[in-house]
Design a protein around this motif. Sequence first.
Motif, PDB file in Angstrom:
ATOM      1  N   PHE A  35       0.518  -1.478  -0.043  1.00  0.00           N
ATOM      2  CA  PHE A  35      -0.101  -0.199   0.305  1.00  0.00           C
ATOM      3  C   PHE A  35       1.385   1.198  -0.262  1.00  0.00           C
ATOM      4  CE2 PHE A  35      -2.109   3.153   2.734  1.00  0.00           C
ATOM      5  CZ  PHE A  35      -3.281   3.497   1.438  1.00  0.00           C
ATOM      6  N   TRP A  58      -3.050   1.064  -3.964  1.00  0.00           N
ATOM      7  CA  TRP A  58      -1.804  -0.129  -4.085  1.00  0.00           C
ATOM      8  C   TRP A  58      -1.291  -0.210  -5.002  1.00  0.00           C
ATOM      9  CZ3 TRP A  58      -3.624  -2.151  -0.095  1.00  0.00           C
ATOM     10  CH2 TRP A  58      -4.707  -2.698   0.308  1.00  0.00           C
ATOM     11  N   ARG A  70       0.216  -2.376  -7.862  1.00  0.00           N
ATOM     12  CA  ARG A  70       1.263  -3.317  -8.171  1.00  0.00           C
ATOM     13  C   ARG A  70       1.893  -4.381  -7.926  1.00  0.00           C
ATOM     14  NH1 ARG A  70      -4.762  -5.201  -9.333  1.00  0.00           N
ATOM     15  NH2 ARG A  70      -3.459  -6.597 -10.830  1.00  0.00           N
ATOM     16  N   PRO A  91      -2.042  -9.244  -6.474  1.00  0.00           N
ATOM     17  CA  PRO A  91      -2.929  -8.135  -5.918  1.00  0.00           C
ATOM     18  C   PRO A  91      -4.542  -7.788  -6.530  1.00  0.00           C
ATOM     19  CG  PRO A  91      -1.751  -7.985  -8.129  1.00  0.00           C
ATOM     20  CD  PRO A  91      -1.111  -8.648  -7.843  1.00  0.00           C
TER      21      PRO A  91
END
Length: 495
Positions: free
Chosen positions: A180, A187, A189, A199
Motif C-alpha cells: 500500500f 495499491w 501492484r 494484487p
Amino acid sequence: MYLLGVDIGTSSCKTTVFDHTGNVIASASRNYPVYHPFPGWAEQKPTLWWDGFCGAVGEVLAKVRASDIAAIGVAGQGWSAVAVDGAGEVLFDNPIWMDNRAEEACAEITRCVTPEEVFRLCGNPVAPMYTTPKILWFQKEYPDAFNRVYKILQSNSYMVYKLTGEFSQDLSQGYGLHFFDMHSGEWNRDMAKEMGVNPDLMPDLCSPSKTVGGITKAAAEATGLLTGTPVVAGGLDAACSTLGAGVTEPGQTQAQGGTAGGMSLCLDNYVAHPKLIMGRHVIENRWLLQGGTVGGGGTLGWLKENILGLGYEEMSGLASTSPLGAGGLIFLPYLNGERSPIWDKTAQGAFLGLDYSKGKKDMVRSVMEGVAFSLMHNMETAFESGVEASAFNLVGGIANSPVWLQIIADVTGKPINIPSSDTGTNLGAAILAGIGVGIYADAQDAVKKTVVIEKEITANPENHEKYQQYYKLYRKLYEQTKETMRELAEMRDDK
C-alpha cells in the motif's frame, strides 16, 4: 435521524446509536472468544463477529426504530486477513492483530524486497502481525484452499460485505498491507507481485466515509435493519477512535485505553518512524503516526481474571493506596509479545521487585504504571521523528479509572483530556456514516457538534520527575532480560 456506529473489537462487537449531536440513544454488545491453538497464535472466527453484530443490533432495534437510522459505519480491529471465496464465505479463521505465526513469511518478503524499499513505500516494518505475511502464510500452508480465495478483507470490510454484498477496502486499513502506497493512497501492484501476493485479491480502495452500498434483503432479514440503509466503508478502530475522541488537527493525539494500548498522533503530512506504525487517518489529508501495544486495559483484565478475582472499581481503589512506583514493583505488560516500539514476539510479561511487603494494591498499581510506561516509550519514539504531541485525548475503559488517568498524566507529563462519550470508536464510525450521507460537512464540523471534553487531568511535575527514574528502570528491565525471554519462549515452544 440517528447514526449507527459499530465496533468489531478484540473481545466483542459493540453497537451504538447516536443522534447528530453525539448523544447515545441506545447501545448493546456481544462477546466472542479469541482462540490460541498454538503458542504465538491468536485467531477469531469472522462468522462470530457477524453473529455478535446480529445479536447486538437486535437489542438496539428493540429501543430504536430501524427507519430512524440514517446510515451505518463500521470500525474494526486492524491487521486482519479475512480470506473469502466468490460467494463471500470465509475460508480460514482470521489471525488477529496479536498473532505471530507468520515470521517465516516475513523473511520471504525481505528476500524479495528490502526492508528499506518497503518502508519507503508504506512507512511500516515487515512484522508477522501485519496482513501481508498472513496472506503468504495461508498461501503456503493451505495451497488448495487458497486457490479458492477471491478477496482478502479487513474486519470492517467483512462486516460491510455482510451488510451490503459489496467488497471494499478503506484507506485507513491499507496500513496492514506492505504494498500500500502510504503517500498516494493506492495499491502498488508491482510491489505486491514481487512479494508474492496477487494484487487482484485486494478490493478497490476508497475513503472511509464513502457509501459502499445499502443493506441487502438478506442482511435486513438477519438483523432487522431496513433494506437500503446506507453503509459506509468505515475504518480502523484506532483511527475511528481517534476521530471519536475529537482528534482531527496536527499535534492532537489520541491515547487508546481499551484492551490494547497505544497512541495515534495526528499529522498533516507523511512522517514515519521504523519502530512505529504509519497509517492514514479516517479523514481527508491526515495521517496517523501510531504506537500500538499489546498491553492496555487488557492487562488489568488478565490480573482480575487470573490472579485477584476483584472488580475493576475495587482494583482502582486499591491502586490509589499504593505509593508512586508501587513500592518498587515494576511490571512489563508484554502478555502476548509486544508490538511497537520493540517488535518482539518473544517478549513476555514480568514483575520485578516482588517481596513479602508487596500486596494486591502494589500489583494493581504496577500494572497500571507498566501500561503508562509503554505509552511513554511510544511517545518518546515518535518524538525522534521531529513531531510533538500537545495533549492526549484518551478513550476506552481506562478513562473510567481516575487513578490510572493520573498515572498516565504523571508518567508522560502531558495533560489528559477525557471526552464525555466513552464510546469513541463507535462515535468515530458513526461520524463517518454521517459524513457519507451529508449530515456533517466534514470531520471538523462533526467533531464540533459531537465531541465534548468532560474533564482534563494535568500532570503533577514532582511526580513526573520521580517517574522518570522508574521509567528508566522499565526500559532497562526489558533490555537486560530479552535474551532470557527468547530462550524461555523457545523452551515453551518445544513442548
